[in-house]
Motif scaffolding. Sequence first.
Motif, PDB file in Angstrom:
ATOM      1  N   LEU A 138       0.829  -1.209   0.000  1.00  0.00           N
ATOM      2  CA  LEU A 138       0.000   0.000   0.000  1.00  0.00           C
ATOM      3  C   LEU A 138       0.862   1.257   0.000  1.00  0.00           C
ATOM      4  O   LEU A 138       0.533   2.256  -0.654  1.00  0.00           O
ATOM      5  CB  LEU A 138      -0.934  -0.010   1.213  1.00  0.00           C
ATOM      6  CG  LEU A 138      -2.041  -1.065   1.204  1.00  0.00           C
ATOM      7  CD1 LEU A 138      -2.816  -1.048   2.518  1.00  0.00           C
ATOM      8  CD2 LEU A 138      -2.981  -0.843   0.031  1.00  0.00           C
ATOM      9  N   THR A 197       0.529   3.897  -3.007  1.00  0.00           N
ATOM     10  CA  THR A 197       0.041   5.246  -2.726  1.00  0.00           C
ATOM     11  C   THR A 197       1.102   6.301  -3.009  1.00  0.00           C
ATOM     12  O   THR A 197       0.784   7.394  -3.484  1.00  0.00           O
ATOM     13  CB  THR A 197      -0.433   5.356  -1.274  1.00  0.00           C
ATOM     14  OG1 THR A 197       0.606   4.911  -0.391  1.00  0.00           O
ATOM     15  CG2 THR A 197      -1.666   4.503  -1.038  1.00  0.00           C
ATOM     16  N   LEU A 251      -1.066   6.507   5.900  1.00  0.00           N
ATOM     17  CA  LEU A 251      -1.704   5.196   6.014  1.00  0.00           C
ATOM     18  C   LEU A 251      -1.862   4.797   7.473  1.00  0.00           C
ATOM     19  O   LEU A 251      -2.936   4.359   7.902  1.00  0.00           O
ATOM     20  CB  LEU A 251      -0.853   4.157   5.269  1.00  0.00           C
ATOM     21  CG  LEU A 251      -1.269   2.687   5.396  1.00  0.00           C
ATOM     22  CD1 LEU A 251      -2.584   2.442   4.684  1.00  0.00           C
ATOM     23  CD2 LEU A 251      -0.176   1.778   4.825  1.00  0.00           C
ATOM     24  N   HIS A 305      -5.597   4.721   9.314  1.00  0.00           N
ATOM     25  CA  HIS A 305      -6.058   3.387   9.702  1.00  0.00           C
ATOM     26  C   HIS A 305      -6.302   3.326  11.202  1.00  0.00           C
ATOM     27  O   HIS A 305      -7.314   2.772  11.662  1.00  0.00           O
ATOM     28  CB  HIS A 305      -5.026   2.341   9.279  1.00  0.00           C
ATOM     29  CG  HIS A 305      -5.550   0.934   9.292  1.00  0.00           C
ATOM     30  ND1 HIS A 305      -5.545   0.161  10.425  1.00  0.00           N
ATOM     31  CD2 HIS A 305      -6.108   0.170   8.317  1.00  0.00           C
ATOM     32  CE1 HIS A 305      -6.059  -1.022  10.147  1.00  0.00           C
ATOM     33  NE2 HIS A 305      -6.418  -1.047   8.886  1.00  0.00           N
ATOM     34  N   CYS A 334      -2.694  10.592  -0.081  1.00  0.00           N
ATOM     35  CA  CYS A 334      -2.965   9.287  -0.695  1.00  0.00           C
ATOM     36  C   CYS A 334      -2.879   8.175   0.347  1.00  0.00           C
ATOM     37  O   CYS A 334      -3.664   7.211   0.312  1.00  0.00           O
ATOM     38  CB  CYS A 334      -1.984   9.032  -1.838  1.00  0.00           C
ATOM     39  SG  CYS A 334      -2.249  10.077  -3.293  1.00  0.00           S
ATOM     40  N   ALA A 340      -5.833   5.526   1.462  1.00  0.00           N
ATOM     41  CA  ALA A 340      -5.611   4.076   1.508  1.00  0.00           C
ATOM     42  C   ALA A 340      -5.903   3.526   2.897  1.00  0.00           C
ATOM     43  O   ALA A 340      -6.473   2.442   3.044  1.00  0.00           O
ATOM     44  CB  ALA A 340      -4.176   3.757   1.092  1.00  0.00           C
ATOM     45  N   ALA A 365      -8.620   0.714   3.767  1.00  0.00           N
ATOM     46  CA  ALA A 365      -8.177  -0.555   4.333  1.00  0.00           C
ATOM     47  C   ALA A 365      -8.821  -0.844   5.675  1.00  0.00           C
ATOM     48  O   ALA A 365      -8.905  -2.003   6.085  1.00  0.00           O
ATOM     49  CB  ALA A 365      -6.651  -0.560   4.479  1.00  0.00           C
TER      50      ALA A 365
END
Length: 295
Positions: free
Chosen positions: A182, A186, A217, A221, A268, A272, A276
Amino acid sequence: MHDAGGPTGAAPDEAPVAVFVADDFTACEERAFVLTAVGIPNLIALAPAGHALMVAASQAPAAREQLARYAAERRAAAAAIAAAALRPPRRPDRPHAWLGSLGYALVLLAITFALGAGIGPLDAYARGVADAALMREGEWWRAVTALTLHVDGPHLVANLGSGIWFGYLAGRRLGPGLAWALIVLTAAAANLVEGLLGPVPHRSVGASTAVFAALGLLAAHSWREHYPLRARWALRWAPLVGGVLLLGWLGSSGESTDVIAHVLGFACGVLAGLAAAQPAVDRALMRLPQWAGGA
C-alpha cells in the motif's frame, strides 16, 4: 398483582415486605426471577411508586442480600462493556513487521550502491526521475522509479530513518507485506498526480513521498478504528491529528523540499488507510498472503 411464587413458608399472619420498588414492571420481574431462582417466594404488587417486589418479612434480609449481589453483578457487567467500548479491537500480532522495513532499507541501499559503483545504466537518474513533462507523455513508471533515487547521502539517510520507523508501525497494523504494498502504490499515485497536474518543468526524486504515504496510512487506519469508540473526541481523533502535526513538522523542513509531494503522499496514504480500515476491505486484505504484498 403478579405472583412469582407467593410468599409461602411464612407465618399465616406475617405481612409481606417490599424489598424493591420501581415504576418499571420489567425491573421488578427481573429481580423476582432472581429471588425465585434462590428459593425465596415473592410476588409483585402495585405500589404508589409503580410496582413493588414483596417477600415475607422473615425472608426480607436474605432477599435484600440477593438483590444487592444481583445489582453488583449488573454494575460489573456494565463496567466491562464500557471498558471494552473504550478499547480499539485487538489486531493480530505482527512479530515480523521489521522484515518490511528491512526490505525497504535494502532496496534503497542496494540501488544507491549499484549506481555509485557504476553498475547498471549510467543515465539512471535521467531515466528514473519523476519528470512531469515526460510523465505526461506516457512514461508513468517514473512515478515508481523516482522513489528509489536520492541526490546525496543526507537525503538517503533521512528517508531511511523515517521510512523504516513509519513502515514498521504500519507493518505492525497491517502486516509487512500488505503495508509496504500500500505504501509503494500510494506513493507512486502521489508522484503520478503531481506529475500530471503539477507544473511541467517539475522534476523530483526520493523516497520521502513513500515516507509520508506510510505516515498517512498509519494515521488514518488507526483513526478509523478509534473513531467508533465511545471515548472523548481527543482520544478518537488523536491518531489523525498526530499524523498531520508530523507532516507539518517533518514535511516542510529543509531546502529544496518538495512540500507538494509530501502532502500528496500523506493524502494518498490517508485515503488508503481509510479504505483498508473498512471491515469488508480489511477482511479481504487479511486473506491475502503477506509474501505476495511484500514481493
